[in-house]
Design a protein around this motif. Structure first.
Motif, PDB file in Angstrom:
ATOM      1  N   SER A  90      19.729 -32.738 -67.457  1.00 17.35           N
ATOM      2  CA  SER A  90      19.721 -31.604 -68.391  1.00 17.35           C
ATOM      3  C   SER A  90      19.232 -32.023 -69.771  1.00 17.35           C
ATOM      4  CB  SER A  90      21.103 -30.968 -68.480  1.00 17.35           C
ATOM      5  OG  SER A  90      22.062 -31.934 -68.778  1.00 17.35           O
ATOM      6  N   LEU A  91      18.699 -31.033 -70.459  1.00 14.75           N
ATOM      7  CA  LEU A  91      18.205 -31.242 -71.816  1.00 14.75           C
ATOM      8  C   LEU A  91      18.735 -30.100 -72.676  1.00 14.75           C
ATOM      9  CD1 LEU A  91      16.123 -32.629 -73.836  1.00 14.75           C
ATOM     10  CD2 LEU A  91      14.555 -30.827 -73.140  1.00 14.75           C
ATOM     11  N   LEU A 128      11.256 -31.584 -80.993  1.00 14.60           N
ATOM     12  CA  LEU A 128      11.806 -30.905 -79.812  1.00 14.60           C
ATOM     13  C   LEU A 128      10.779 -30.849 -78.690  1.00 14.60           C
ATOM     14  CD1 LEU A 128      13.940 -27.866 -81.065  1.00 14.60           C
ATOM     15  CD2 LEU A 128      14.694 -29.872 -79.821  1.00 14.60           C
ATOM     16  N   ALA A 129       9.515 -30.597 -79.088  1.00 13.17           N
ATOM     17  CA  ALA A 129       8.451 -30.538 -78.081  1.00 13.17           C
ATOM     18  C   ALA A 129       8.329 -31.881 -77.366  1.00 13.17           C
ATOM     19  CB  ALA A 129       7.129 -30.155 -78.749  1.00 13.17           C
ATOM     20  N   THR A 130       8.428 -32.961 -78.116  1.00 12.93           N
ATOM     21  CA  THR A 130       8.341 -34.293 -77.504  1.00 12.93           C
ATOM     22  C   THR A 130       9.512 -34.512 -76.544  1.00 12.93           C
ATOM     23  OG1 THR A 130       7.385 -35.029 -79.586  1.00 12.93           O
ATOM     24  CG2 THR A 130       8.110 -36.758 -78.070  1.00 12.93           C
ATOM     25  N   ARG A 131      10.693 -34.026 -76.935  1.00  7.19           N
ATOM     26  CA  ARG A 131      11.860 -34.204 -76.061  1.00  7.19           C
ATOM     27  C   ARG A 131      11.667 -33.431 -74.755  1.00  7.19           C
ATOM     28  NH1 ARG A 131      16.800 -32.311 -78.745  1.00  7.19           N
ATOM     29  NH2 ARG A 131      17.788 -33.015 -76.835  1.00  7.19           N
ATOM     30  N   VAL A 132      11.095 -32.230 -74.863  1.00  7.56           N
ATOM     31  CA  VAL A 132      10.844 -31.437 -73.648  1.00  7.56           C
ATOM     32  C   VAL A 132       9.841 -32.178 -72.754  1.00  7.56           C
ATOM     33  CG1 VAL A 132       9.922 -29.244 -72.756  1.00  7.56           C
ATOM     34  CG2 VAL A 132      11.391 -29.236 -74.770  1.00  7.56           C
ATOM     35  N   GLU A 133       8.793 -32.693 -73.380  1.00  9.70           N
ATOM     36  CA  GLU A 133       7.774 -33.436 -72.617  1.00  9.70           C
ATOM     37  C   GLU A 133       8.391 -34.632 -71.904  1.00  9.70           C
ATOM     38  OE1 GLU A 133       4.354 -32.861 -75.906  1.00  9.70           O
ATOM     39  OE2 GLU A 133       4.100 -34.636 -74.651  1.00  9.70           O
ATOM     40  N   ASP A 150      14.851 -26.092 -55.677  1.00  6.31           N
ATOM     41  CA  ASP A 150      14.498 -27.517 -55.757  1.00  6.31           C
ATOM     42  C   ASP A 150      14.330 -27.997 -57.199  1.00  6.31           C
ATOM     43  OD1 ASP A 150      14.620 -28.181 -53.131  1.00  6.31           O
ATOM     44  OD2 ASP A 150      12.530 -27.590 -52.737  1.00  6.31           O
ATOM     45  N   ALA A 151      14.924 -27.259 -58.123  1.00  2.00           N
ATOM     46  CA  ALA A 151      14.827 -27.681 -59.533  1.00  2.00           C
ATOM     47  C   ALA A 151      15.631 -28.965 -59.716  1.00  2.00           C
ATOM     48  CB  ALA A 151      15.366 -26.592 -60.438  1.00  2.00           C
ATOM     49  N   ARG A 152      15.063 -29.842 -60.525  1.00  2.39           N
ATOM     50  CA  ARG A 152      15.771 -31.100 -60.759  1.00  2.39           C
ATOM     51  C   ARG A 152      16.299 -31.215 -62.177  1.00  2.39           C
ATOM     52  NH1 ARG A 152      11.226 -34.659 -58.430  1.00  2.39           N
ATOM     53  NH2 ARG A 152      10.238 -32.617 -58.436  1.00  2.39           N
ATOM     54  N   GLY A 153      16.080 -30.178 -62.946  1.00  2.68           N
ATOM     55  CA  GLY A 153      16.551 -30.244 -64.328  1.00  2.68           C
ATOM     56  C   GLY A 153      16.883 -28.873 -64.889  1.00  2.68           C
ATOM     57  N   VAL A 154      17.786 -28.886 -65.865  1.00  2.00           N
ATOM     58  CA  VAL A 154      18.169 -27.651 -66.550  1.00  2.00           C
ATOM     59  C   VAL A 154      17.918 -27.844 -68.048  1.00  2.00           C
ATOM     60  CG1 VAL A 154      20.074 -26.070 -67.098  1.00  2.00           C
ATOM     61  CG2 VAL A 154      20.014 -27.217 -64.877  1.00  2.00           C
ATOM     62  N   ILE A 155      17.238 -26.874 -68.654  1.00  2.00           N
ATOM     63  CA  ILE A 155      17.093 -26.909 -70.111  1.00  2.00           C
ATOM     64  C   ILE A 155      18.031 -25.858 -70.700  1.00  2.00           C
ATOM     65  CG2 ILE A 155      15.537 -26.564 -72.077  1.00  2.00           C
ATOM     66  CD1 ILE A 155      13.257 -27.587 -70.394  1.00  2.00           C
ATOM     67  N   PHE A 156      18.952 -26.324 -71.542  1.00  4.77           N
ATOM     68  CA  PHE A 156      19.874 -25.403 -72.221  1.00  4.77           C
ATOM     69  C   PHE A 156      19.252 -25.002 -73.556  1.00  4.77           C
ATOM     70  CE2 PHE A 156      22.646 -27.742 -69.353  1.00  4.77           C
ATOM     71  CZ  PHE A 156      23.472 -26.749 -68.856  1.00  4.77           C
ATOM     72  N   CYS A 157      18.860 -23.735 -73.661  1.00 11.14           N
ATOM     73  CA  CYS A 157      18.291 -23.212 -74.922  1.00 11.14           C
ATOM     74  C   CYS A 157      19.447 -22.692 -75.771  1.00 11.14           C
ATOM     75  CB  CYS A 157      17.355 -22.048 -74.640  1.00 11.14           C
ATOM     76  SG  CYS A 157      15.822 -22.528 -73.944  1.00 11.14           S
ATOM     77  N   LEU A 199      10.534 -33.574 -68.946  1.00 14.04           N
ATOM     78  CA  LEU A 199       9.760 -33.187 -67.763  1.00 14.04           C
ATOM     79  C   LEU A 199       9.182 -34.409 -67.055  1.00 14.04           C
ATOM     80  CD1 LEU A 199       7.991 -29.966 -69.066  1.00 14.04           C
ATOM     81  CD2 LEU A 199       9.805 -30.110 -67.379  1.00 14.04           C
ATOM     82  N   GLU A 200       8.710 -35.369 -67.851  1.00 17.84           N
ATOM     83  CA  GLU A 200       8.195 -36.606 -67.240  1.00 17.84           C
ATOM     84  C   GLU A 200       9.277 -37.278 -66.411  1.00 17.84           C
ATOM     85  OE1 GLU A 200       6.454 -39.256 -70.134  1.00 17.84           O
ATOM     86  OE2 GLU A 200       5.044 -37.701 -70.724  1.00 17.84           O
TER      87      GLU A 200
END
Lengths: 437, 364
Positions: free
Chosen positions: B337-338, B352-357, B304-311, B360-361
């Motif tokens: 995706s991010l 980057l931390a702000t972008r992750v936040e 049920d994930a709604r997002g993917v973070i590409f590291c 997620l929001e």
């Protein structure tokens, strides 16, 4: 393939194309650049080269429905495709053309807008930029029916062609050449030969033609003779003064890359070779005063070829050999039309970029000795990691072993946004001083 | 807590040499037949992101080379590999390929180097045959240094590798269902020990972790991590703090190397080949893009994930080439995706931390 389209293609090939190109030639205003007083007379064959390459791109517009079209990487064994009468387009050659016309950043930017990172190979970004925008200095490139890649030059081409295959939803054939960390062995050769055998049914299906072994052997013979002729062309630069420079060779490289296996390429190099031999006999050099002889490492900086040629000519320094131009003749001695598959496996997997760095160092040492090289210019190309990673150590080792001076230029093959004129000038000036000391 | 963590790498390598006579080998990313090494009493110690400042490696590598390669070379140049008895370089990308050649051909490191070429996709029958031959060639080369390979030992190690994969799959499954009580940081800290622990030591840790942490976890926002490896580690802390659960991953050093349930094979080399070709799609194997998309979508569906973070590791060509099409395809399927693009071990910038936040929001 439709009869009408085939008829149109053949008409343009034999009558329409030559007529249109002749009209265009007469109507075109020639830009006259003041001749550089340091250069010897220009090569007459250059006019014929231009005709051949213009005709190749021009005719490609009429291939749709007339001939199967393949986009091919520069190191792929195109001989197999020629046996099926594919019309071949080389995106790397097109990338070099875009680079020389200074269109690199514009087309790269289009790919970047579609998410392709600026650090990726600029040939790939140009090609993807062309895919998205349709822009090309060659007018228009035909949509391929097939993509044919070999990772003997880099892994990048596979990532790039995989993207194209996805967008166009067309087959991608990969010729996987195991990297030679050490010596090539029977298992490697057998793997590559098996791949050729597996490709044939796919090529038959896409081209609609059966595989004709005799035709294939004939193509192999022509390809071998063409590469040998190209080797002889390059070898003329052993003469003092060298009858041409590597900057000329970068341009005259186009047929061996793009038209290998076709009679036109062989005929062209025979003509060029004749001219060069005459120049050697007459003592006509690329430079009027060849004081120093240099070697170039890596792909050309396409947007700077002319400027660098001028700059080095002013110093009386001529590039007489390059690892890059040598790549299309280095392994050709293995090619044998009686054992075409096996010999092709060796020819294509033993090329410089698929071989370990010790091999490259030995090759450079040989070229330095054979061509009596005084100095080395190393292009550290952002786009080409397999060519560039290891150059810092090569520079050091060549100095230690042969005492050859060298300079590294940090640049890119086509994307001049990462090129620093000032930094390059400063480095080259220091190099000129050192080599003259 | 601490029972799930083994000793530090350095201490562990020395212990292994002293107590078991094992030969520690430095292994560069990513795909290699570790079971053959285990069977020959070799301890593979993988080199992904050693915590070093790059200085010496800059004399050998250009600024546009990725930090996996730079840090690996730095580790060698700083003399931190002196305890190792050899190196193995799998053919992963152009940069690792040339790094292998720099180390072997240009730097006089006086240690045996081995290479492993795995055939690239699309796979054909020739690929399978060649992979098998590569396994046998690697084994016979190692035999010259380490003595004969005992086939029954290899069989046992293949089974052990499959058991290890089974426990890891169990852990992944529980985490995907929200039934594993472990933070993101802890999960990766535990499973990444497999990069250097011998399976005899790693397996009991994993089994203990599985037994201890099985249970209903807090309901957190499920996401998927993709890319090379979970680095910078600060991203895991941040996700923990922001109450996001990495429910699945598509990381090269983690699930992309996770063996699928095995097909029984008598011959251990055949078993290794079967296992390799059944592994998930990967950029370094030239897997077709839609296989990768399908793999990610499958993971999204069962978590049920709604997002993917590409590291992304800066300058990593295999990953960056697939990225635009991956993002586009996922977007079409309704998955956000991010892209987090950074150097290894450089921490997470405020931006980057702000972008992750913000990401997620958006997906909550």
């Amino acid at each position: 393939m439709t009869f009408f389209k085939e008829l149109r293609f053949n008409f343009m090939k034999d009558l329409g194309g030559p007529a249109l190109m002749s009209i265009s030639r007469k109507g075109r205003k020639r830009r006259h650049r003041a001749p550089n007083p340091h250069f010897g007379p220009a090569l007459k064959s250059a006019t014929r080269l231009k005709e051949i390459m213009t005709r190749h791109y021009f005719l490609s517009r009429y291939t749709e429905g007339a001939k199967p079209v393949a986009w091919v990487t520069s190191g792929a064994p195109v001989e197999l495709l020629r046996a099926f009468d594919f019309y071949t387009i080389y995106p790397e050659n097109h990338g070099a053309l875009c680079g020389a016309k200074k269109l690199g950043p514009e087309l790269c930017a289009v790919a970047e807008e579609h998410g392709y990172h600026r650090d990726l190979c600029s040939y790939a970004r140009i090609d993807l930029g062309h895919y998205f925008s349709g822009k090309s200095p060659a007018g228009r490139l035909p949509k391929p029916d097939l993509l044919f890649a070999s990772n003997n030059i880099c892994q990048t081409v596979v990532y790039w062609y995989r993207a194209l295959a996805h967008y166009w939803d067309i087959p991608l054939i990969l010729f996987d050449t195991p990297y030679n960390f050490e010596e090539i062995n029977d298992s490697d050769v057998s793997y590559m030969v098996q791949q050729f055998e597996e490709m044939i049914p796919v090529l038959e299906q896409v081209s609609g033609q059966p595989f004709k072994y005799r035709n294939f052997q004939e193509v192999v013979r022509i390809a071998r003779d063409t590469s040998l002729a190209w080797g002889e062309v390059l070898a003329t630069m052993k003469a003092r003064p060298a009858p041409m420079s590597i900057f000329d060779a970068f341009v005259h490289l186009a047929p061996i890359v793009s038209l290998r296996g076709l009679p036109v390429a062989l005929e062209y190099y025979q003509t060029l070779l004749k001219e060069l031999k005459e120049r050697v006999d007459r003592g006509t050099g690329a430079l009027k005063d060849e004081r120093k002889r240099l070697m170039w490492d890596n792909i050309a900086i396409w947007y700077k070829v002319r400027d660098l040629a001028d700059l080095f000519a002013e110093q009386g320094m001529n590039f007489v050999t390059a690892t890059y131009t040598n790549a299309w003749t280095e392994t050709i001695r293995y090619l044998d039309d009686q054992r075409p598959m096996e010999s092709m496996a060796r020819v294509y997997s033993l090329v410089i970029l698929n071989n370990n760095l010790n091999h490259r160092l030995k090759l450079m040492e040989r070229l330095i000795n054979e061509f009596e090289v005084d100095g080395l210019v190393i292009h550290s190309a952002r786009s080409c990691k397999p060519y560039s990673v290891g150059q810092y150590d090569m520079k050091r080792l060549l100095m230690e072993r042969l005492g050859v001076l060298s300079v590294i230029i940090e640049a890119d093959i086509t994307d001049f946004r990462v090129y620093s004129e000032e930094q390059t000038r400063t480095r080259l000036e220091a190099f000129f001083e050192a080599i003259d000391a | 807590m601490t029972q799930f963590y083994g000793p530090s790498r350095k201490r562990y390598i020395r212990q292994q040499k002293q107590t078991h006579g094992r030969h520690p080998f430095g292994v560069f990313p990513a795909h290699y037949p570790r079971e053959i090494l285990w069977a020959m009493n070799v301890l593979p110690v993988e080199i992904w992101d050693p915590p070093l400042e790059v200085s010496h490696a800059n004399a050998h590598l250009q600024p546009y080379i990725c930090s996996v390669v730079k840090l690996g070379l730095e580790l060698i140049l700083q003399g931190q590999c002196d305890d190792l008895d050899g190196f193995l370089f799998p053919h992963t990308c152009d940069s690792i390929q040339n790094l292998a050649s720099i180390v072997y051909d240009y730097l006089d490191i006086k240690k045996p180097c081995y290479f492993f070429y795995h055939p690239k996709a699309p796979y054909r029958s020739s690929s399978r045959q060649y992979y098998l031959e590569q396994l046998q060639t690697l084994a016979s080369r190692l035999e010259k240094q380490l003595g004969p390979l005992d086939l029954s030992e290899l069989k046992q190690r293949v089974q052990q590798g499959e058991r290890l994969a089974y426990v890891l799959r169990e852990l992944y499954t529980l985490r995907a269902r929200g039934e594993l009580c472990a933070s993101n940081t802890e999960f990766y800290r535990v499973i990444r020990q497999g990069e250097y622990l011998h399976p005899d030591d790693f397996l009991p840790i994993l089994e203990g972790f599985l037994a201890d942490r099985k249970g209903q976890a807090d309901r957190l926002c499920p996401i998927i991590l993709s890319g090379i490896l979970p680095n910078p580690q600060e991203i895991l802390h941040l996700l923990d703090n922001l109450e996001a659960r990495v429910a699945e991953d598509d990381l090269l050093n983690c699930s992309r190397r996770l063996l699928q349930p095995p097909v029984a094979r008598e011959d251990p080399f055949e078993a290794l080949a079967e296992n390799y070709f059944a592994m998930p799609p990967c950029t370094t194997k030239d897997s077709p893009l839609m296989e990768r998309v399908g793999f990610l979508l499958q993971k999204a569906a069962h978590t049920d994930a709604r997002g993917v973070i590409f590291c992304m590791v800066k300058f990593c060509e295999p990953e960056f080439f697939d990225l635009p099409q991956m993002v586009e395809e996922l977007k079409e399927k309704g998955l956000a995706s991010l892209v987090v693009d950074s150097e290894l071990n450089q921490g997470l910038s405020g931006q980057l931390a702000t972008r992750v936040e913000a990401f997620l929001e958006m997906i909550r």
